[in-house]
Design an enzyme around this catalytic site. Structure first.
Site, PDB file in Angstrom:
ATOM      1  N   CYS A   1       0.894  -0.960  -0.205  1.00 12.21           N
ATOM      2  CA  CYS A   1       0.284   0.361   0.207  1.00 12.21           C
ATOM      3  C   CYS A   1       0.801   1.401   0.206  1.00 12.21           C
ATOM      4  O   CYS A   1       2.106   0.865   0.167  1.00 12.21           O
ATOM      5  CB  CYS A   1      -1.097  -0.585   0.819  1.00 12.21           C
ATOM      6  SG  CYS A   1      -1.376   1.868   1.852  1.00 12.21           S
TER       7      CYS A   1
ATOM      8  N   CYS B   1       0.912  22.080   5.375  1.00 19.01           N
ATOM      9  CA  CYS B   1       0.534  20.980   5.709  1.00 19.01           C
ATOM     10  C   CYS B   1       1.834  20.546   4.470  1.00 19.01           C
ATOM     11  O   CYS B   1       1.439  19.597   4.129  1.00 19.01           O
ATOM     12  CB  CYS B   1      -1.121  20.434   5.212  1.00 19.01           C
ATOM     13  SG  CYS B   1      -1.564  20.967   3.608  1.00 19.01           S
TER      14      CYS B   1
ATOM     15  N   CYS C   1      -6.287  -1.554   8.338  1.00 24.92           N
ATOM     16  CA  CYS C   1      -5.640  -0.607   7.917  1.00 24.92           C
ATOM     17  C   CYS C   1      -5.170  -0.102   9.362  1.00 24.92           C
ATOM     18  O   CYS C   1      -6.218  -0.059  10.327  1.00 24.92           O
ATOM     19  CB  CYS C   1      -6.126   0.345   7.006  1.00 24.92           C
ATOM     20  SG  CYS C   1      -5.267   2.164   6.914  1.00 24.92           S
TER      21      CYS C   1
END
Ligand code: SAM
Length: 484
Positions: A48, A411, A161
């Protein structure tokens, strides 16, 4: 960074983190997710693409993030770069889970369609029969959902997850398992065919409310009511379902048209003692625990004393601005280009009883230029632009407005450093940089930078100089400019 500096920063970080989590924890009840005290291991770490560092101990991730921030901001001489504020329990923190749907392996064809049989008279029966007819004879595929592998559009089916909220994950699995029954084909990116493209699930951290947005390739959604009923039966914590229509062949997830299929079409959540309304299109931070840390840090660093006019630029649903309005600003003006986010911000101000904040739907650069042209007095600017950073027009208008302080939340520290350099060239100095770990296990870093005008902070250091120090032992002699 040297070893000594690393361990010094680690111990400063430990005490800052303890303080931050004490503050965050006291205002928010801990969820079951957050109570997962032991570090879970991710079974999909190698395939992933979402969490680049999930196999690394969390403390070490923070040391690396500290080093990156110190390096990135090293060009701002005199800036105090503080140690990153990390999480106490850095798992299951993502309250927004997005999953694409795509066809996987071919399966044997479904049994033949029964057609509209005699006796099927209710609307539900007719819809089911229509779905059966549509599905009959069509090649069937396994339905994939999960995350994209790094740098690709190949789906890695992530059954588990370690960063996603577990209720949100259950919703994604439930949607997938209901799709065949409701004749909902997964979207085929290459051909632009199929029906369900994505599910976006948002969870209110304190409210527990859950909004499910189904992104469909087309408006027609026969059996949508029955689908919602079944989804809510399987996931009773779902409080709202919205259909978003996106028929464009694009990587952008959401389209513009929407209809609410179930519930009010939004969820409420609490942050810093205020309640916020979140709809499918509005930006909302994905890590609620750290968002409290981030907002408290930003507002504290703004040093509001009750008399300041504050601009909250790129305000989204008004979150930071409303916290500032409650904690020391005389007045707040928020601006965002997304009209629905501004509608939410106004509604948020109203239902929280905040009367000293207004919100404007406009490009932030245009708004700042207008304020500068009209000579609007602004004392503090809080800004939180998207990853691309602020535009040059915005930054130049900000310098023209000349607020005493700027608190820049980002961010993406790379674009932030670029923007700070432009502000430095127009008379501002970066005083403090405070990183906050909003995205544990990933490369991402959130930073709060505080700037003030260089001229505003001329400090005068009292120095006592005796005539002797100046080589003027003879007190009678008058010091000359040359002597001094
Ligand atoms: C990182 S989010 C911050 C939102 C908010 N401060 C928060 O913490 O929830 C960036 C916001 O910038 C807005 N935005 C993007 N480009 C803009 C522009 N040119 N003018 C005004 N707002 C913009 C987006 O709609 C989004 O709400």
């Amino acid at each position: 960074m040297t070893k000594r500096l690393q361990s010094e920063r680690a111990s400063r970080r430990a005490s800052a983190n303890a303080e931050a989590s004490e503050q965050a924890d006291s205002s928010a009840p801990r969820s079951a997710d957050a109570d997962a005290l032991t570090a879970p291991t991710c079974p999909h770490a190698r395939q992933c693409g979402a969490c680049q560092h999930v196999e690394q101990p969390y403390d070490l991730q923070l040391v690396h993030k500290d080093a990156r921030v110190a390096d990135l901001f090293s060009g701002f001489r005199g800036a105090e770069v503080r140690p990153i504020l990390g999480m106490e329990h850095p798992y299951f923190y993502r309250n927004k889970v997005v999953s694409p749907f795509a066809p996987g392996k071919k399966l044997p064809p479904a049994p033949g369609g029964k057609g509209a049989q005699a006796g099927k008279t209710t609307r539900g029966e007719r819809n089911r029969a229509a779905r059966d007819r549509r599905a009959a004879g069509r090649p069937r595929h396994e339905i994939l959902c999960g995350m994209y592998a790094a740098g690709t559009h190949r789906i890695v089916p992530t059954e588990q997850c370690v960063v996603e909220n577990q209720n949100a994950k259950r919703v994604i699995q439930a949607v997938r398992s209901l799709m065949p029954r409701f004749g909902m084909e997964p979207y085929r990116e290459d051909a632009g065919s199929g029906f369900l493209r994505h599910a976006v699930v948002r969870v209110g951290h304190t409210s527990g409310e859950v909004l499910v947005t189904l992104v469909t390739n087309g408006r027609e959604f026969p059996g949508s009511r029955a689908f919602c009923r079944e989804l809510v039966k399987r996931c009773p914590f779902v409080t709202s379902v919205v259909q978003n229509v996106n028929e464009r062949q694009t990587n952008v997830i959401l389209g513009e048209r929407e209809q609410t299929l179930y519930g009010p079409g939004f969820i409420l959540d609490e942050l810093c003692g205020l309640s916020f309304r979140i709809s499918s299109q509005s930006f909302y931070q994905v890590n609620a625990v750290q968002t409290e840390v981030l907002y408290r840090t930003a507002v504290e660093l703004a040093h509001l004393t009750g008399i300041e006019h504050v601009v909250d630029a790129y305000c989204g649903t008004g979150t930071i601005g409303l916290v500032a309005a409650k904690h020391g600003a005389a007045h707040v003006t928020g601006v965002d280009s997304v009209a629905s986010a501004v509608r939410d911000a106004r509604e948020n101000a109203r239902h929280n009883g905040v009367g000293n904040a207004r919100f404007v739907a406009e490009d932030a650069g245009d708004f700042m230029r207008r304020c500068a042209a009209e000579g609007e007095p602004v004392d503090v600017v809080l800004m939180d632009p998207p990853r691309a950073g602020a535009s040059a027009e915005f930054l130049d208008a900000l310098s023209a407005l000349a607020p005493a302080r700027v608190v820049y939340i980002s961010c993406n520290p790379e674009t932030q450093v670029r923007d700070l350099a432009r502000l430095r060239d127009s008379g501002y100095a970066v005083r403090i940089v405070q990183p906050v770990d909003m995205f544990p296990h990933t490369d991402h870093i959130e930073t709060v930078a505080v700037l003030s005008r260089k001229s505003a902070t001329k400090t005068f250091i009292p120095v006592t100089v005796s005539p002797k120090d100046m080589g003027l032992d003879e007190a009678k002699a008058q010091p000359t400019y040359e002597n001094i």
